[in-house]
Design a protein around this motif. Structure first.
Motif, short mmCIF file in Angstrom:
data_model
loop_
_atom_site.label_atom_id
_atom_site.label_comp_id
_atom_site.label_asym_id
_atom_site.label_seq_id
_atom_site.Cartn_x
_atom_site.Cartn_y
_atom_site.Cartn_z
N CYS A 1 -5.83 11.20 2.69
CA CYS A 1 -4.51 11.06 2.26
C CYS A 1 -4.25 9.82 2.62
O CYS A 1 -4.06 8.27 1.54
CB CYS A 1 -3.29 11.45 1.61
N TYR A 2 -4.36 9.11 3.72
CA TYR A 2 -3.92 7.92 4.27
C TYR A 2 -4.59 7.00 4.10
O TYR A 2 -4.98 5.80 4.56
CB TYR A 2 -3.17 8.50 6.06
N PRO B 1 0.76 -0.80 0.21
CA PRO B 1 0.26 -0.11 0.03
C PRO B 1 0.84 1.53 0.51
O PRO B 1 2.15 1.70 0.99
CB PRO B 1 -0.46 -0.16 1.17
N LYS B 2 0.42 2.25 -0.64
CA LYS B 2 1.71 3.38 -0.96
C LYS B 2 1.74 4.28 0.37
O LYS B 2 2.70 4.95 0.53
CB LYS B 2 0.66 4.64 -1.67
N GLY B 3 0.70 3.71 1.54
CA GLY B 3 1.12 4.74 2.77
C GLY B 3 2.06 4.01 3.36
O GLY B 3 2.62 4.62 4.27
N ARG C 1 8.44 10.05 9.23
CA ARG C 1 7.73 10.70 8.21
C ARG C 1 8.29 11.49 7.87
O ARG C 1 8.74 12.46 7.30
CB ARG C 1 6.04 10.83 7.89
N GLU D 1 0.72 8.34 -7.68
CA GLU D 1 -0.40 8.28 -8.20
C GLU D 1 -0.49 8.49 -9.53
O GLU D 1 -0.93 7.78 -9.97
CB GLU D 1 -1.61 9.02 -7.29
N GLU E 1 0.14 17.96 -9.25
CA GLU E 1 -0.76 17.05 -8.57
C GLU E 1 -0.25 17.48 -7.13
O GLU E 1 -0.76 17.45 -6.04
CB GLU E 1 -0.87 15.55 -8.42
N THR F 1 -9.08 9.13 -6.34
CA THR F 1 -7.54 9.84 -6.81
C THR F 1 -6.17 10.80 -6.65
O THR F 1 -5.86 10.96 -5.99
CB THR F 1 -6.77 8.22 -7.39
N CYS G 1 -4.62 16.73 -0.70
CA CYS G 1 -3.98 16.89 0.96
C CYS G 1 -4.75 17.73 1.66
O CYS G 1 -4.93 19.61 1.37
CB CYS G 1 -2.81 16.64 1.02
N ASN H 1 -3.02 3.53 9.12
CA ASN H 1 -1.80 3.61 8.26
C ASN H 1 -0.55 2.37 9.04
O ASN H 1 -0.61 1.32 8.12
CB ASN H 1 -1.44 4.07 7.21
N CYS I 1 1.60 13.01 0.62
CA CYS I 1 0.33 12.60 0.71
C CYS I 1 0.31 11.63 -0.61
O CYS I 1 -1.23 11.16 -1.16
CB CYS I 1 -0.65 13.84 0.07
N ASN I 2 1.15 11.20 -1.09
CA ASN I 2 1.17 10.15 -2.43
C ASN I 2 0.08 10.34 -3.84
O ASN I 2 -0.12 9.86 -4.49
CB ASN I 2 0.49 8.61 -2.39
N ALA I 3 -0.13 11.47 -3.91
CA ALA I 3 -0.07 12.09 -5.11
C ALA I 3 0.41 11.99 -5.74
O ALA I 3 0.10 11.53 -6.75
CB ALA I 3 -0.62 13.89 -4.68
N ARG J 1 -5.67 7.42 -1.02
CA ARG J 1 -4.40 7.47 -2.00
C ARG J 1 -3.71 5.81 -1.07
O ARG J 1 -2.94 5.15 -1.35
CB ARG J 1 -3.35 8.30 -2.43
N ALA J 2 -3.37 6.48 0.39
CA ALA J 2 -2.19 5.36 1.25
C ALA J 2 -2.95 3.87 1.56
O ALA J 2 -2.23 2.85 0.98
CB ALA J 2 -1.90 5.46 2.66
N ASN J 3 -4.08 3.84 1.01
CA ASN J 3 -5.23 2.65 1.92
C ASN J 3 -6.47 1.99 0.30
O ASN J 3 -7.10 1.23 1.07
CB ASN J 3 -4.84 2.36 3.01
N ASN K 1 0.19 -1.38 8.50
CA ASN K 1 1.01 -1.38 7.24
C ASN K 1 2.33 -2.09 7.31
O ASN K 1 3.15 -2.61 7.37
CB ASN K 1 0.87 -0.41 6.10
#
Lengths: 431, 260
Positions: B151-152, A250-252, B66, A372, A312, B182, B186, B101, A367-369, B155-157, B105
């Motif tokens: 976001c968490y 998972p991206k997180g 982080r 993505e 993004e 998607t 944020c 998360n 934020c993984n934008a 996109r994160a999950n 994870n």
């Protein structure tokens, strides 16, 4: 005969230089640390098929995706013709496959011509998007002169190469009508529009133009292949391995540091009887490219600087210096510099500091934008976290408020300055 | 509010099915404590047996990791795992996507394996199972609500639908912001940004996001994360819209709609 010898020499020459570049790039990527691959390979192949081969993520933006698909399909399919070019060049034949393929050959040629025209028009449209419509992501801060020139060069070269194919086919068709020696291809739809331009030429000039176009196209393709290894355009190859090696978690999830786990376990008295001798921990996090993983470095060579990540990025959108695309461009530039130094990293420079600043990495919201958004599954966040790890653990150079946050967690077990004994007070409050 | 701790329950020889992981914001932040309480009220109303860690709970280490401090993160993680494994915890519900998360994870690799559920998914399951029934004529029926993706969670999950299904159950008029799912923008607080000032720029991220939320014309901005809650609430205040537009967590909406 002379043509064949010259062609063989040209082909060998380009092959040598291309192979040399591939060797250097792979050495560059191997500067990075080897990291274990997790997850099953079937998911990885699925990513290669869907995302690299099938361009799934490109289709989030439909118009550029369709145009890009033409260029991509053109690249894959027209290169089949390059195979014929090479055989013809070496064997001194003309349209080697025509007799074997019979009536399919003209059909194929027409398909190639359709793609050539589609590529040509797409490239023209892309040039307009970049230079006239000025789509903002092609003009942001890191898009300095060379990246902009690189992008335009690629588009112009592709237009010229496609034009060469069409010219060659047009003159070839005229020659077919005048000299039985030329293999009949039947009428080729798109290039026949060019025939009037050359109609009045005498046969000698026609042969000259046809040969020139043939040579121009094949030498152009070989030259382009070499240029690609220096260019952002390398994504046409690297997208495939990059999607294969892209992480499946998972991206997180931020990847673990086993070295730290070992130390923390021994600090907490949890260490199991050590089975492996303690290894030299090296550096915590990343200061330079050799501290990053090979997947990170490969990703840098896969980046085609499209800027979807940056467009993004919440930090970039609100005017901060961080740009995920720049993180990837800087990483590649630094690897290229180290390659130029003969693989030596001790030139007084490093990725962090000379290329990427703390101000940039500190602005990331994780934020993984960007992750993505990337059509080829590049992960700039991974590099940002590694750089932050170096700053926090090797330099203790994190922003002062983060250092207080660390201290709060250490002493109060919460990132804010509240006594841990008060943690459960919420339940005592009146509802 | 009667909330049992695992220590008390264990002393009585009980072991609850669910641990409610409150998180630091849920424990200390005045605004988010209301979310914690709303969630507890729902659990009580449905007579779901659960426990909390109380003062034995501790930061998951998310912001430390982080911000690059892997040592601190792992120290936190390992001591939390010791506590969780000590109580034999199997299932964790939390109202914080960052805790979610990290627990889900990042703890397994360090020896902490639990079924971890974010409260958005938990509420959605309760609604789907028919356990949460919403009363007619509640305040949110037909009202414009927009959901801000954390976001968490997103996109994160890849959790996009659960919170929306919760809102749909309210029979509200769910309107989406331009950037959602998607491509959701944020709030600006992730990646430990909550704990420092933003770098120099031309705008605050939460201002940008709040403008987008206000542009939908929604009177409620639904969130599912303590950091998003802070950022969006501040954003609405800075636009002087706090009288017309409320920022609320999913659990608060469900609790209020049920008169809890």
């Amino acid at each position: 005969m002379i043509q064949q010898v010259v062609f063989a020499i040209v082909l060998l020459g380009f092959s040598y230089f291309i192979a040399r570049r591939i060797g250097l790039i792979s050495k560059g990527i191997q500067l990075g640390k080897q990291t274990p691959l997790t997850g099953d390979s079937s998911s990885r192949w699925k990513n290669v098929l869907l995302i690299a081969f099938g361009q799934k993520k490109m289709f989030k933006r439909f118009i550029p995706a369709v145009l890009h698909f033409f260029i991509y399909a053109g690249f894959l399919i027209i290169n089949l013709e390059v195979f014929e070019f090479i055989i013809d060049g070496l064997a001194g034949t003309h349209r080697f496959f025509a007799p074997y393929l019979g009536s399919i050959y003209p059909v194929l040629m027409n398909v190639f011509e359709f793609l050539a025209v589609a590529v040509l028009l797409s490239c023209v449209f892309f040039l307009i998007r970049r230079n006239v419509l000025k789509v903002p992501r092609f003009w942001s801060a890191e898009m300095t002169r060379w990246p902009r020139l690189d992008a335009n060069t690629i588009l112009v070269v592709e237009i010229v190469l496609m034009f060469a194919i069409l010219t060659m086919n047009a003159t070839d068709q005229l020659l077919q009508s005048r000299d039985a020696h030329y293999t009949a291809t039947g009428s080729l739809f798109f290039s026949s529009f060019l025939m009037p331009v050359f109609e009045n030429l005498e046969i000698g000039s026609l042969i000259l133009v046809e040969r020139f176009a043939w040579w121009f196209h094949i030498v152009g393709i070989l030259g382009f292949a070499l240029y690609v290894t220096y260019s952002k355009h390398l994504h046409i190859f690297m997208a495939f391995p990059n999607t294969y090696y892209a992480r499946l978690e998972p991206k997180g999830q931020i990847h673990n540091m086993p070295v730290v786990t070992q130390e923390v376990k021994s600090m907490l008295g949890l260490a199991e009887a050590s089975t492996t001798p303690p290894t030299e921990p090296g550096r915590f996090g990343a200061k330079d490219v050799n501290d990053l993983s090979r997947v990170n470095l490969m990703a840098a060579f896969s980046c085609t600087e499209c800027g979807r990540c940056t467009s993004e990025c919440p930090a970039n959108l609100t005017g901060k210096k961080l740009s995920p695309r720049k993180i990837m461009m800087d990483t590649r530039d630094r690897v290229e510099e180290v390659i130029k130094n003969g693989g030596k990293l001790d030139d007084g420079k490093s990725l962090l500091g000379d290329y990427i600043t703390k101000e940039e990495i500190n602005a990331c919201t994780s934020c993984n934008a960007c992750v993505e958004a990337c059509p080829v599954m590049i992960n700039p966040l991974d590099i940002i976290i590694e750089l932050r790890r170096y700053v926090a653990m090797e330099e203790s150079g994190s922003p002062a408020s983060w250092n207080s946050m660390f201290q709060n967690i250490e002493t109060n077990f919460a990132p804010w300055k509240f006594a841990s004994s008060d943690r459960f007070n919420w339940a005592k409050d009146q509802a | 509010m009667n909330v049992p701790t695992l220590a008390e329950l264990t002393a009585k020889g009980e072991s609850p099915e669910i641990l409610f992981w409150v998180g630091c914001a849920g424990s200390f932040d005045d605004r988010y404590k209301r979310v914690t309480k709303a969630f507890v009220k729902i659990m009580h109303a449905l007579e779901i047996k659960f426990g909390v860690l109380g003062t034995e709970e501790s930061c998951t280490g998310d912001p430390a990791r982080r911000a690059g401090n892997e040592f601190l993160f792992q120290m936190q993680a390992m001591s939390n795992i010791q506590v969780l494994n000590g109580y034999g915890v199997k299932k964790i519900v939390t109202a914080c996507p960052h805790c979610f998360n990290t627990l889900k994870n990042e703890y397994p690799e360090l020896g902490g394996n639990y079924e971890v559920i974010h409260h958005a998914t938990f509420l959605q399951q309760l609604i789907n199972d028919g356990k949460i029934k919403l009363k007619d004529g509640h305040a949110f029926k037909g009202k414009k609500i927009t959901f801000h993706d954390s976001c968490y969670l997103g996109r994160a999950n890849n959790i996009y639908e659960a919170p929306r299904e919760v809102l749909e159950a309210l029979d509200a008029d769910l309107v989406e912001m331009k950037r959602c799912r998607t491509t959701g923008l944020c709030c600006g607080a992730g990646g430990a940004q909550m704990f420092k000032d933003a770098e120099k720029g031309k705008k605050e991220i939460n201002t940008e996001r709040t403008e987008e939320a206000l542009a939908t014309g929604a009177t409620t901005v639904a969130v599912a994360c303590p950091f998003c809650m802070t950022m969006m609430t501040d954003g609405v205040k800075s636009k002087e819209k706090e009288a017309e537009v409320k920022v609320k967590d999913l659990a608060e909406l469900i609790a209020e709609a049920n008169g809890l």
